[in-house]
Scaffold this motif. Structure first.
Motif, mmCIF file in Angstrom:
data_model
loop_
_atom_site.group_PDB
_atom_site.id
_atom_site.type_symbol
_atom_site.label_atom_id
_atom_site.label_comp_id
_atom_site.label_asym_id
_atom_site.label_seq_id
_atom_site.Cartn_x
_atom_site.Cartn_y
_atom_site.Cartn_z
ATOM 1 N N ALA A 94 16.180 -29.364 35.248
ATOM 2 C CA ALA A 94 17.072 -29.919 36.269
ATOM 3 C C ALA A 94 18.357 -29.099 36.352
ATOM 4 O O ALA A 94 18.850 -28.590 35.339
ATOM 5 N N LEU A 95 18.873 -28.971 37.554
ATOM 6 C CA LEU A 95 20.139 -28.284 37.772
ATOM 7 C C LEU A 95 21.285 -29.113 37.199
ATOM 8 O O LEU A 95 22.193 -28.592 36.559
ATOM 9 N N LEU A 96 21.224 -30.429 37.427
ATOM 10 C CA LEU A 96 22.226 -31.371 36.916
ATOM 11 C C LEU A 96 21.518 -32.609 36.390
ATOM 12 O O LEU A 96 20.462 -32.988 36.900
ATOM 13 N N GLU A 97 22.118 -33.244 35.385
ATOM 14 C CA GLU A 97 21.619 -34.529 34.891
ATOM 15 C C GLU A 97 22.803 -35.480 34.751
ATOM 16 O O GLU A 97 23.292 -35.744 33.638
ATOM 17 N N PRO A 98 23.302 -35.994 35.879
ATOM 18 C CA PRO A 98 24.486 -36.857 35.837
ATOM 19 C C PRO A 98 24.194 -38.148 35.078
ATOM 20 O O PRO A 98 23.098 -38.706 35.166
ATOM 21 N N SER A 99 25.180 -38.615 34.334
ATOM 22 C CA SER A 99 25.007 -39.876 33.612
ATOM 23 C C SER A 99 25.172 -41.036 34.596
ATOM 24 O O SER A 99 26.011 -40.997 35.493
ATOM 25 N N LEU A 100 24.331 -42.033 34.425
ATOM 26 C CA LEU A 100 24.357 -43.201 35.306
ATOM 27 C C LEU A 100 25.328 -44.251 34.777
ATOM 28 O O LEU A 100 25.502 -44.391 33.565
ATOM 29 N N LYS A 101 25.936 -44.961 35.703
ATOM 30 C CA LYS A 101 26.856 -46.043 35.335
ATOM 31 C C LYS A 101 26.622 -47.202 36.303
ATOM 32 O O LYS A 101 26.158 -46.992 37.427
ATOM 33 N N PRO A 102 26.921 -48.441 35.881
ATOM 34 C CA PRO A 102 26.723 -49.572 36.789
ATOM 35 C C PRO A 102 27.751 -49.544 37.921
ATOM 36 O O PRO A 102 28.932 -49.307 37.693
ATOM 37 N N VAL A 103 27.264 -49.753 39.137
ATOM 38 C CA VAL A 103 28.106 -49.704 40.334
ATOM 39 C C VAL A 103 27.900 -50.985 41.129
ATOM 40 O O VAL A 103 26.776 -51.483 41.232
ATOM 41 N N PRO A 112 22.383 -48.838 39.478
ATOM 42 C CA PRO A 112 22.632 -47.478 38.973
ATOM 43 C C PRO A 112 23.421 -46.624 39.977
ATOM 44 O O PRO A 112 23.121 -46.611 41.168
ATOM 45 N N GLY A 113 24.412 -45.915 39.452
ATOM 46 C CA GLY A 113 25.215 -45.009 40.273
ATOM 47 C C GLY A 113 25.650 -43.807 39.450
ATOM 48 O O GLY A 113 25.625 -43.848 38.208
ATOM 49 N N ALA A 114 26.046 -42.737 40.120
ATOM 50 C CA ALA A 114 26.481 -41.521 39.416
ATOM 51 C C ALA A 114 27.390 -40.709 40.323
ATOM 52 O O ALA A 114 27.298 -40.783 41.551
ATOM 53 N N ASP A 115 28.278 -39.947 39.698
ATOM 54 C CA ASP A 115 29.128 -39.002 40.425
ATOM 55 C C ASP A 115 28.487 -37.618 40.341
ATOM 56 O O ASP A 115 28.211 -37.126 39.243
ATOM 57 N N ILE A 116 28.263 -37.017 41.487
ATOM 58 C CA ILE A 116 27.590 -35.712 41.549
ATOM 59 C C ILE A 116 28.453 -34.745 42.347
ATOM 60 O O ILE A 116 28.971 -35.102 43.409
ATOM 61 N N THR A 117 28.607 -33.522 41.835
ATOM 62 C CA THR A 117 29.250 -32.448 42.600
ATOM 63 C C THR A 117 28.206 -31.361 42.811
ATOM 64 O O THR A 117 27.833 -30.662 41.870
ATOM 65 N N PHE A 118 27.723 -31.269 44.033
ATOM 66 C CA PHE A 118 26.711 -30.258 44.353
ATOM 67 C C PHE A 118 27.392 -28.893 44.422
ATOM 68 O O PHE A 118 28.429 -28.743 45.077
ATOM 69 N N PRO A 119 26.841 -27.865 43.754
ATOM 70 C CA PRO A 119 27.539 -26.581 43.656
ATOM 71 C C PRO A 119 27.638 -25.802 44.960
ATOM 72 O O PRO A 119 28.612 -25.099 45.195
#
Length: 202
Positions: A94-103, A112-119
């Motif tokens: 995987a390019l990224l494996e963001p950690s999930l947090k409750p949203v 499940p939710g996550a903060d992602i910054t696409f390069p």
């Protein structure tokens, strides 16, 4: 005589313009992506307005539900999120494996939710996989979502370009030998002396 036909054309053009504007403004409402696997389904939403941009933080959340419509909060699911640049092979990491947090979003709590910054801009796949936590009764699942990432804002792009230009300029200055820097000055002095000589002759 031509007044009325031109008015009709103008009205048609205005109507078409209004329809295009309306469709453009409504489009994000229908942009949620839905996937189903086994007895679990999820709706993906990306902030802001399902229109992620490269280099800018994006909040992704998954409205997970089991068959029958009951919400699955993150506490009831051992979930992982992986982000792949498309196209990719099954064995590719995987390019990224963001950690999930409750949203909590819209009518959903603790999903499940996550903060992602696409390069960079392009096509990506978000892969949400999970299995039930203790005493939960849904089947393990893997849900795959295709996401198109747009270019970043003009300000971000401009600042990146400026940083790159500064770096190139500094590198060029570092690598140029002193004689290469002096040559333009010598040429200018030579041109000035030739010009001065021509002026005196005249």
């Amino acid at each position: 005589m031509n007044y009325f036909p031109s008015m009709k054309k103008l009205q048609s053009a205005l109507l078409l313009f209004c329809v295009v504007i309306a469709i453009t403004n409504i489009h994000p409402v229908f942009a949620h992506k839905v996937q189903v696997a086994a007895d679990v389904g999820a709706t993906l939403h990306l902030e802001p307005n399902d229109n992620p941009r490269a280099g800018e933080p994006t909040q992704a959340w998954f409205a997970l539900t089991r068959k029958g419509g009951q919400t699955i909060p993150l506490a009831q699911c051992n979930c992982q999120l992986a982000v792949y640049a498309e196209p990719h092979t099954p064995s590719e990491p995987a390019l990224l494996e963001p950690s999930l947090k409750p949203v909590s979003a819209e009518r959903f709590q603790g999903i499940p939710g996550a903060d992602i910054t696409f390069p960079k801009p392009g096509l990506y796949q978000l892969q949400l996989s999970g299995k039930p936590a203790k005493d939960e009764n849904f089947k393990p699942f893997t849900l795959k979502f295709e996401v198109t990432v747009a270019a970043g804002t003009q300000n971000n792009t401009q600042s990146i370009q400026n940083a790159n230009s500064d770096a190139v300029a500094q590198e060029t200055t570092k690598t140029l030998p002193p004689w290469a820097i002096a040559i333009p000055g010598v040429v200018l002095v030579g041109v000035f002396l030739v010009f001065l000589q021509q002026t005196r002759r005249n």
